[in-house]
Design a protein around this motif. Structure first.
Motif, PDB file in Angstrom:
ATOM      1  N   PRO A  37      -9.465  -7.587   7.714  1.00 22.04           N
ATOM      2  CA  PRO A  37      -8.247  -7.449   6.911  1.00 22.04           C
ATOM      3  C   PRO A  37      -8.425  -8.096   5.537  1.00 22.04           C
ATOM      4  O   PRO A  37      -9.138  -9.097   5.393  1.00 22.04           O
ATOM      5  N   GLU A  38      -7.747  -7.539   4.547  1.00 20.49           N
ATOM      6  CA  GLU A  38      -7.801  -8.094   3.196  1.00 20.49           C
ATOM      7  C   GLU A  38      -6.887  -9.315   3.104  1.00 20.49           C
ATOM      8  O   GLU A  38      -5.747  -9.282   3.542  1.00 20.49           O
ATOM      9  N   SER A  39      -7.401 -10.409   2.534  1.00 18.39           N
ATOM     10  CA  SER A  39      -6.609 -11.621   2.373  1.00 18.39           C
ATOM     11  C   SER A  39      -6.824 -12.172   0.969  1.00 18.39           C
ATOM     12  O   SER A  39      -7.945 -12.497   0.590  1.00 18.39           O
ATOM     13  N   THR A  40      -5.746 -12.262   0.199  1.00 18.92           N
ATOM     14  CA  THR A  40      -5.827 -12.752  -1.175  1.00 18.92           C
ATOM     15  C   THR A  40      -4.685 -13.739  -1.427  1.00 18.92           C
ATOM     16  O   THR A  40      -3.805 -13.929  -0.591  1.00 18.92           O
ATOM     17  N   THR A  98       0.833  -1.196   0.000  1.00 20.45           N
ATOM     18  CA  THR A  98       0.000   0.000   0.000  1.00 20.45           C
ATOM     19  C   THR A  98       0.874   1.254   0.000  1.00 20.45           C
ATOM     20  O   THR A  98       1.804   1.367   0.807  1.00 20.45           O
ATOM     21  N   HIS A 120      -3.245  -5.963   8.316  1.00 20.69           N
ATOM     22  CA  HIS A 120      -3.944  -5.001   7.460  1.00 20.69           C
ATOM     23  C   HIS A 120      -4.302  -5.648   6.123  1.00 20.69           C
ATOM     24  O   HIS A 120      -5.448  -5.607   5.675  1.00 20.69           O
ATOM     25  N   ARG A 121      -3.321  -6.274   5.491  1.00 19.59           N
ATOM     26  CA  ARG A 121      -3.511  -7.003   4.243  1.00 19.59           C
ATOM     27  C   ARG A 121      -2.531  -8.173   4.232  1.00 19.59           C
ATOM     28  O   ARG A 121      -1.476  -8.112   4.856  1.00 19.59           O
ATOM     29  N   GLN A 122      -2.876  -9.222   3.491  1.00 18.35           N
ATOM     30  CA  GLN A 122      -1.926 -10.301   3.298  1.00 18.35           C
ATOM     31  C   GLN A 122      -2.160 -10.957   1.941  1.00 18.35           C
ATOM     32  O   GLN A 122      -3.290 -11.042   1.461  1.00 18.35           O
ATOM     33  N   GLU A 182       1.026  -7.036   5.515  1.00 15.18           N
ATOM     34  CA  GLU A 182       1.085  -5.680   6.053  1.00 15.18           C
ATOM     35  C   GLU A 182       0.486  -5.670   7.449  1.00 15.18           C
ATOM     36  O   GLU A 182      -0.609  -6.210   7.674  1.00 15.18           O
TER      37      GLU A 182
END
Length: 238
Positions: A209-212, A33, A181-183, A200
């Protein structure tokens, strides 16, 4: 090869003690980010490829500080910064501990690192493994405990890690009031075990949290469209 040619920059990588350009480092610079005006710290700069990649996404008003404990890495990062005519990156030869002691008041919007990842007694005779590969030189605990002191409010700590240490890292982060935060879970191919995780941490808790996930290649051994989307601005093959 001594040089790695990207679309908009070049990286010299001819040092025996510094790891060459790798997929996860470049991906981190493409995935992390970023905001319009940010102050950034890179811990363990190596060739400088993460910062050079990140600059492709940043405004000129942003500023990056890089540190590396290895003298050869410091010189190589500096050489690559000069080679690419970059003016908004400050290169320092320092351990994280020493940098923190001399820069107590420095706060960053983004701190990122591709840290050492083997937790074992150091036995290799290869010079580049001393700092770059084994956590003897920088433990996960020291990394997170020090990094959190230098994050601004709503700052982000971004790391590339072996997938196997995810639970341990999350536990260490929680002790330091850092939250996912994100992964992004990285796979070499479908149905393989996870290769790496890009993660993050923020110093503010986030409800969802964003997970992709991302595969580098598909079942036909061709680069996936998602992987190419991330790195098309960097690699000359895309």
């Amino acid at each position: 090869m001594d040089f790695f040619q990207f679309k908009k920059f070049i990286v010299k990588q001819n040092s025996a003690s510094v790891f060459k350009v790798n997929t996860e480092a470049v991906l981190l610079s493409a995935w992390v980010t970023v905001r319009e005006r940010i102050n950034i710290l890179e811990i363990g700069s190596g060739t400088g490829v993460i910062s050079l990649g990140l600059l492709q996404r940043l405004k000129e008003t942003s500023h990056i500080t890089t540190i590396d404990i290895d003298e050869n890495a410091y010189h190589l990062t500096l050489e690559n910064i000069l080679l690419n005519n970059v003016t908004n990156v400050e290169v320092k030869h320092a351990s994280l501990e020493d940098f923190s002691k001399t820069s107590l008041q420095c706060k960053f919007d983004l701190i990122l690192s591709n840290p050492p990842f083997f937790e074992t007694t150091y036995k290799s005779t290869k010079p580049r493994n001393i700092y770059a590969k084994y956590t003897n030189s920088l433990s996960y605990e020291d990394l997170l405990e020090t990094a959190v002191k230098h994050l601004k409010d709503n700052g982000i700590l971004a790391l590339v890690l072996p997938f196997e240490v995810l639970d341990k890292i999350v536990a260490i982060a929680a002790k330091n009031k850092l939250y996912i935060h994100r992964q992004l879970t990285l796979y070499s191919r479908p149905h393989k075990r996870p290769l790496r995780i890009l993660i993050e941490f923020a110093n503010k808790d986030i409800f969802q949290p964003e997970s992709t996930s991302l595969c580098i290649k598909d079942s036909k051994n061709e680069y996936t469209e998602s992987y190419k989307d991330y790195l098309s601005q960097y690699y000359t093959i895309f």
